[in-house]
Scaffold this motif. Structure first.
Motif, mmCIF file in Angstrom:
data_model
loop_
_atom_site.group_PDB
_atom_site.id
_atom_site.type_symbol
_atom_site.label_atom_id
_atom_site.label_comp_id
_atom_site.label_asym_id
_atom_site.label_seq_id
_atom_site.Cartn_x
_atom_site.Cartn_y
_atom_site.Cartn_z
ATOM 1 N N ASN A 61 51.965 34.082 38.923
ATOM 2 C CA ASN A 61 52.597 33.853 37.624
ATOM 3 C C ASN A 61 51.764 32.947 36.719
ATOM 4 O O ASN A 61 51.571 33.259 35.540
ATOM 5 N N PRO A 62 51.235 31.811 37.222
ATOM 6 C CA PRO A 62 50.336 31.013 36.362
ATOM 7 C C PRO A 62 49.114 31.798 35.893
ATOM 8 O O PRO A 62 48.668 31.647 34.754
ATOM 9 N N LEU A 63 48.574 32.650 36.792
ATOM 10 C CA LEU A 63 47.408 33.454 36.409
ATOM 11 C C LEU A 63 47.737 34.370 35.242
ATOM 12 O O LEU A 63 46.984 34.448 34.262
ATOM 13 N N PHE A 64 48.872 35.051 35.312
ATOM 14 C CA PHE A 64 49.226 35.989 34.244
ATOM 15 C C PHE A 64 49.597 35.259 32.950
ATOM 16 O O PHE A 64 49.393 35.794 31.864
ATOM 17 N N ARG A 65 50.128 34.051 33.056
ATOM 18 C CA ARG A 65 50.408 33.293 31.840
ATOM 19 C C ARG A 65 49.114 32.946 31.105
ATOM 20 O O ARG A 65 49.025 33.037 29.875
ATOM 21 N N VAL A 66 48.086 32.549 31.874
ATOM 22 C CA VAL A 66 46.786 32.233 31.269
ATOM 23 C C VAL A 66 46.197 33.474 30.602
ATOM 24 O O VAL A 66 45.697 33.423 29.468
ATOM 25 N N LEU A 67 46.257 34.602 31.290
ATOM 26 C CA LEU A 67 45.696 35.834 30.729
ATOM 27 C C LEU A 67 46.480 36.305 29.517
ATOM 28 O O LEU A 67 45.903 36.860 28.569
ATOM 29 N N ALA A 68 47.798 36.101 29.522
ATOM 30 C CA ALA A 68 48.605 36.511 28.371
ATOM 31 C C ALA A 68 48.235 35.701 27.134
ATOM 32 O O ALA A 68 48.213 36.235 26.016
ATOM 33 N N ARG A 69 47.945 34.401 27.326
ATOM 34 C CA ARG A 69 47.542 33.585 26.180
ATOM 35 C C ARG A 69 46.201 34.049 25.622
ATOM 36 O O ARG A 69 45.943 33.915 24.417
ATOM 37 N N ALA A 70 45.342 34.577 26.473
ATOM 38 C CA ALA A 70 44.038 35.059 26.014
ATOM 39 C C ALA A 70 44.168 36.315 25.161
ATOM 40 O O ALA A 70 43.262 36.641 24.392
ATOM 41 N N LYS A 71 45.301 37.042 25.303
ATOM 42 C CA LYS A 71 45.586 38.247 24.517
ATOM 43 C C LYS A 71 44.482 39.289 24.631
ATOM 44 O O LYS A 71 44.073 39.900 23.646
ATOM 45 N N ALA A 72 43.976 39.448 25.851
ATOM 46 C CA ALA A 72 42.969 40.476 26.129
ATOM 47 C C ALA A 72 43.652 41.573 26.948
ATOM 48 O O ALA A 72 43.877 41.405 28.146
ATOM 49 N N ARG A 73 44.008 42.648 26.288
ATOM 50 C CA ARG A 73 44.808 43.704 26.920
ATOM 51 C C ARG A 73 44.113 44.286 28.147
ATOM 52 O O ARG A 73 44.726 44.509 29.180
ATOM 53 N N GLU A 74 42.808 44.517 28.032
ATOM 54 C CA GLU A 74 42.101 45.141 29.145
ATOM 55 C C GLU A 74 41.993 44.208 30.345
ATOM 56 O O GLU A 74 41.967 44.644 31.494
ATOM 57 N N VAL A 75 41.973 42.891 30.095
ATOM 58 C CA VAL A 75 41.920 41.939 31.193
ATOM 59 C C VAL A 75 43.247 41.919 31.946
ATOM 60 O O VAL A 75 43.279 41.765 33.173
ATOM 61 N N MET A 76 44.357 42.068 31.234
ATOM 62 C CA MET A 76 45.664 42.143 31.894
ATOM 63 C C MET A 76 45.728 43.355 32.824
ATOM 64 O O MET A 76 46.251 43.289 33.938
ATOM 65 N N THR A 77 45.177 44.483 32.355
ATOM 66 C CA THR A 77 45.142 45.682 33.202
ATOM 67 C C THR A 77 44.273 45.442 34.435
ATOM 68 O O THR A 77 44.637 45.813 35.558
ATOM 69 N N ALA A 78 43.110 44.803 34.211
ATOM 70 C CA ALA A 78 42.233 44.491 35.346
ATOM 71 C C ALA A 78 42.929 43.551 36.326
ATOM 72 O O ALA A 78 42.802 43.698 37.551
ATOM 73 N N ALA A 79 43.689 42.593 35.807
ATOM 74 C CA ALA A 79 44.396 41.660 36.682
ATOM 75 C C ALA A 79 45.481 42.371 37.486
ATOM 76 O O ALA A 79 45.702 42.066 38.659
ATOM 77 N N ALA A 80 46.163 43.328 36.864
ATOM 78 C CA ALA A 80 47.188 44.095 37.578
ATOM 79 C C ALA A 80 46.565 44.860 38.743
ATOM 80 O O ALA A 80 47.089 44.862 39.867
ATOM 81 N N LEU A 81 45.428 45.500 38.469
ATOM 82 C CA LEU A 81 44.738 46.226 39.541
ATOM 83 C C LEU A 81 44.216 45.270 40.611
ATOM 84 O O LEU A 81 44.229 45.579 41.805
ATOM 85 N N LEU A 82 43.764 44.091 40.182
ATOM 86 C CA LEU A 82 43.286 43.087 41.134
ATOM 87 C C LEU A 82 44.394 42.662 42.089
ATOM 88 O O LEU A 82 44.188 42.534 43.305
#
Length: 601
Positions: A211-232
């Motif tokens: 959850n902390p990881l996804f909060r950090v990525l959400a603040r970055a607002k990089a859509r493709e990184v969120m997808t990469a994180a989901a796959l990770l």
């Protein structure tokens, strides 16, 4: 040039796989045989034992197993830990009972074929491991995953996934002495310890890291990184479980459960879903390609009799266990039909048994063919069973289902699906006494569990409508989704109970024209009004005021009414369609008034 040739060859394989799916799946769905059987047939056609367009099914199968992994991750997202805990008795109680009984009976079947108890046990235990991919795909297509009967099946599948570890350990113990020296094995206590550490690490990461990881990525607002994180997350959890000696699917499922209460749950599901669908289809293609037709043809009496004997024994065992667990006859039959096949984890078990010299290469080839054929037969058997159930609904269990009798409702609602449930709420808001009829026993039981009293009955029968109170009802609302059944019910109701307002759901314009001839009072096309509301919203998005958007809707209704009246001989329906138009107009005015009031406050 070599690199270019290699890339060209890989591209040809990809195009071939996609082409097989695009051709086979729509064709089989058109024939009513389902997407899974289409994938299997397409894989068989292009594989090394068909047209030989693709010659490495095992590599594709290993990659495509990620589709099953992602499917289990999405299922995990739908199951909160509290809900999973509530299923613990089904997972370990029902699951263990079914597995133990089926494994024992299937071992007896193997010994009846003349094999040793060791070979029979490995073959039977492998066949016990149901195909998670096929069962979950069928449940998803039917919309049964969230239903109680679907949850029980998912619980059993989860227990079977956990079972692969002790089965691999048992195979190691069964290995002959010379094989034990030839194949390096780790002690059982060490395997269990590694598995426990892997589980602990995954739970810890899910609770404190994700959850902390996804909060950090959400603040970055990089859509493709969120997808990469989901796959990770999915692939990382699968890899961790694989290293721990557990199944990759189990790791993905646990990761989904740990994220089920996260605020990012829906985003994760949307990111993973496209990959899940593509890879799961690829998995079924690879299973079809791996069916060795030469083995089947060379040993066809043994393979065919093995498929029939193992599937019949497993189905009978599943049915008996389901009935022992107090499931209805219909649910027990459905579970037996759906879970009677072997699964993808059987290949893992057979490969380990072959490496440990517990089974011979010939037995491995025969059992692999038997499992693949059972997986191919399952979608076909499911289709046949579904058609038999629809053709003979009286054969369903009436346990917990009450036939309609002595109804006193002022409104009779026939059909308690999506439309019927909403109509029921509208009638209850008016304080009406309602009587609900449906002929699907599963729907009735599910509705009863939510506090709705639904009676079993065929709305096309005069005696059923009379028992429901149609002779003094103010309205009869037909909400069934079968056009032919809706027309027949409307004809019966209007002929014998003309005093009641007859309101009928129409599937489309052609069905609405057929309902006109029954002299129904109100015919509602199930998509027309919702499409007009969407059109109004579109007009507003394009800059129209509410008044202008309403004027557009009124104009479209007027034109449709005129066209509809022309299609009906003599314009008989024009008056009733106008009634429907006025009702919709009044509803729109009420909506606008509510919006204006909300805006003012």
């Amino acid at each position: 040039m070599a690199v270019e040739g290699g890339m060209t060859g890989q591209l040809v394989s990809v195009v071939t796989l996609l082409g097989a799916a695009v051709v086979a799946v729509p064709l089989f769905k058109r024939l009513g045989l389902g997407a899974v059987l289409g994938y299997l047939a397409g894989g068989l056609a292009i594989g090394p034992f068909g047209l030989k367009l693709v010659n490495d099914p095992q590599t594709i199968l290993h990659v495509a197993e990620l589709g099953v992994v992602m499917f289990l991750f999405i299922i995990g997202l739908e199951m909160k830990p509290s809900h999973l805990w509530s299923l613990r008795r089904q997972i370990f109680g029902l699951g263990s009972l079914q597995v133990v009984v089926c494994a024992a009976l299937l071992t007896v079947v193997g010994m009846a074929f003349g094999y040793s108890w060791q070979v029979s046990f490995v073959s039977g235990a492998g066949f016990v491991l149901t195909s998670t991919a096929i069962v979950m795909q069928v449940l998803a297509e039917r919309g049964d995953i969230a239903a109680p009967r679907g949850q029980r099946i998912v619980s059993i599948l989860l227990f079977e996934d956990l079972l692969i570890v002790p089965l691999l350990a048992i195979v190691a113990f069964m290995a002959p002495p010379d094989a034990a020296h030839a194949v390096t094995t780790t002690p059982l206590w060490q395997r269990l310890g590694v598995a426990a550490l892997a589980l602990g690490a995954l739970v810890a990461a899910g609770v404190w890291l994700l959850n902390p990881l996804f909060r950090v990525l959400a603040r970055a607002k990089a859509r493709e990184v969120m997808t990469a994180a989901a796959l990770l997350v999915v692939l990382g959890a699968a890899l961790l479980m694989e290293l721990g000696g557990l199944s990759m699917a189990m790791g993905a499922f646990l990761a989904g459960v740990l994220l089920s209460e996260s605020t990012f749950r829906h985003q994760l599901e949307a990111d993973v879903e496209p990959f899940r669908g593509l890879l799961l289809g690829l998995f079924f293609l690879a299973v079809g390609m791996s069916l060795d037709l030469s083995v089947v043809m060379r040993n066809w009496p043994l393979v065919l009799s093995g498929v029939l004997a193992l599937m019949a024994t497993k189905a009978a065992c599943i049915y008996a266990v389901a009935r022992l667990a107090k499931s209805s006859h219909a649910e027990a039959i459905d579970r037996a039909v759906l879970m009677a096949q072997g699964g993808e984890f059987a290949f893992v078990l057979f490969a380990q048994a072959l490496a440990q010299h517990v089974i011979t290469p010939e037995i491995n080839a025969n059992m692999t063919a038997i499992v693949v054929l059972s997986m191919a037969f399952t979608p076909l058997v499911v289709v046949v069973h579904s058609r038999m159930v629809r053709a003979n609904p009286q054969g369903e269990s009436m346990e917990g289902v009450e036939p309609v009798h002595d109804g006193q409702g002022s409104v009779i609602i026939v059909g308690f699906g999506r439309v019927g449930q909403i109509v029921t709420q509208s009638a209850l808001l008016r304080g009406a006494e309602i009587t609900i009829i449906d002929n699907d026993t599963t729907t009735i039981r599910d509705a009863n569990s939510y506090g709705f009293k639904v009676y079993y009955g065929d709305g096309a029968r005069i005696d059923v409508l009379h028992a429901a109170g149609a002779h003094h009802a103010r309205a009869i609302v037909v909400c069934v989704d079968n056009p032919d059944a809706a027309t027949l019910i409307a004809e019966t109701a209007k002929e014998h109970f003309p005093h009641a307002e007859l309101i009928v759901r129409a599937y489309d314009r052609r069905h609405a024209l057929a309902l006109v001839k029954t002299d129904a009072d109100v015919v509602v096309r199930e998509t027309f009004e919702s499409a007009l509301v969407m059109g109004r919203a579109t007009a507003c998005a394009l800059g129209a005021t509410r008044e202008e958007a309403d004027a557009h809707m009124d104009e479209l209704r007027r034109r449709d009414n005129e066209r509809f009246a022309l299609e009906v001989s003599g314009g008989q329906f024009a008056g009733r369609d106008l009634v429907l138009h006025n009702m919709a107009e009044a509803s729109a005015r009420a909506t606008h008034a509510g919006e204006a009031k909300a805006a003012a406050t």
